[in-house]
Design a protein around this motif. Sequence first.
Motif, PDB file in Angstrom:
ATOM      1  N   ALA A  46      25.421  46.881  41.505  1.00 55.84           N
ATOM      2  CA  ALA A  46      25.391  45.538  40.931  1.00 55.84           C
ATOM      3  C   ALA A  46      26.417  45.383  39.830  1.00 55.84           C
ATOM      4  O   ALA A  46      27.110  44.377  39.707  1.00 55.84           O
ATOM      5  N   VAL A  47      26.514  46.404  38.985  1.00 53.60           N
ATOM      6  CA  VAL A  47      27.501  46.357  37.895  1.00 53.60           C
ATOM      7  C   VAL A  47      28.913  46.290  38.459  1.00 53.60           C
ATOM      8  O   VAL A  47      29.775  45.543  37.989  1.00 53.60           O
ATOM      9  N   ALA A  48      29.171  47.068  39.534  1.00 50.55           N
ATOM     10  CA  ALA A  48      30.512  47.067  40.123  1.00 50.55           C
ATOM     11  C   ALA A  48      30.854  45.703  40.717  1.00 50.55           C
ATOM     12  O   ALA A  48      31.947  45.165  40.540  1.00 50.55           O
ATOM     13  N   VAL A  49      29.905  45.085  41.455  1.00 50.05           N
ATOM     14  CA  VAL A  49      30.146  43.778  42.060  1.00 50.05           C
ATOM     15  C   VAL A  49      30.385  42.719  40.994  1.00 50.05           C
ATOM     16  O   VAL A  49      31.268  41.866  41.086  1.00 50.05           O
ATOM     17  N   THR A  50      29.585  42.763  39.928  1.00 47.12           N
ATOM     18  CA  THR A  50      29.755  41.792  38.844  1.00 47.12           C
ATOM     19  C   THR A  50      31.121  41.935  38.190  1.00 47.12           C
ATOM     20  O   THR A  50      31.809  40.954  37.883  1.00 47.12           O
ATOM     21  N   GLY A  51      31.545  43.144  38.029  1.00 44.97           N
ATOM     22  CA  GLY A  51      32.861  43.368  37.432  1.00 44.97           C
ATOM     23  C   GLY A  51      33.986  42.815  38.300  1.00 44.97           C
ATOM     24  O   GLY A  51      34.938  42.205  37.819  1.00 44.97           O
ATOM     25  N   VAL A  52      33.900  43.022  39.611  1.00 46.69           N
ATOM     26  CA  VAL A  52      34.930  42.496  40.520  1.00 46.69           C
ATOM     27  C   VAL A  52      34.961  40.977  40.482  1.00 46.69           C
ATOM     28  O   VAL A  52      36.016  40.345  40.454  1.00 46.69           O
ATOM     29  N   ALA A  53      33.765  40.340  40.483  1.00 44.87           N
ATOM     30  CA  ALA A  53      33.713  38.874  40.463  1.00 44.87           C
ATOM     31  C   ALA A  53      34.310  38.319  39.183  1.00 44.87           C
ATOM     32  O   ALA A  53      35.054  37.325  39.187  1.00 44.87           O
ATOM     33  N   VAL A  54      34.004  38.960  38.055  1.00 39.82           N
ATOM     34  CA  VAL A  54      34.555  38.488  36.775  1.00 39.82           C
ATOM     35  C   VAL A  54      36.065  38.636  36.764  1.00 39.82           C
ATOM     36  O   VAL A  54      36.810  37.750  36.331  1.00 39.82           O
TER      37      VAL A  54
END
Length: 284
Positions: A46-54
């Motif tokens: 989840a942290v990785a996906v959020t980082g990519v989206a940001v």
Amino acid sequence: MPEFDEMLAAVRADCATRPLPEAEELRHIGSRRTHRRRVLVTGTVAVAVTGVAVAAALVIPGRVASQQPVGPATTSTSTSASASASGGPAPVGTSAGAGAPSSPSAPGSLTSAGSSDSSTSPSSSNSPTPTTPTAPSTTPPSISQIGGTPPTCQATQLGPNPLIHRGVAGGSLGITVTFTNQSTTACRLDNSVALWHAEPGQAPALVPTTSGGNYVPVLAPGGKGTALIQWVDGYGGYSTSAPECAHPTHYHGLYLVDAGAKFTLPGITLDVLCGGVSADWTLS
């Protein structure tokens, strides 16, 4: 090796004093460890996906803004807007179609650059109308064009023997009867071609004819006027069952009446199988 033997004996004694947990407790311990690992993996993803989206949200708008075209149209529009806001005249030399000129032109008029006024949308009503040259008239001159209305021709002016010719043209049969003014004064022929027929044992009667409405010939001294009589040659391309062929007619003993005189057409018979008979005056 006495040290190893002593160590092994101590381990055995410790195992004897500490009994192993039951099987149910072991399964519970294993389940808790599996749950903790799953939570850890899910949180990491989840942290990785959020980082990519940001990161994408920060990078993509910057690229779109940097790729916006900057050209003459944008410059001229902004310049015109600033000039309008400051009350000054619109600049000359901007791209065609950007901004309205300081003084309005007539609809469809050309600017100094050769382009039409951008504030007025082109329409067919503003386009110049091409002029078509008038073709010379091939219609025979009317009586008024020749100089007044002369009197009707007399039989003595036309002579007793008009010229008669037969012919075939375009699926039609025809005869021409040409009259010549043999006098020294102008005269005009009758208003229409009067074709008569005389069948044996019957009273003479007019042949029904159609006319194209040609002008009545005015004959100067020595001038000629011709009666053109036409009818269909045989069936002339009609079907034998066509309505135009429902009433075939034969005319004998033909003659023309003009200037109060009778002009016979010897040896001529009209065999009208289809259609009708047309009769017109023409200039010779």
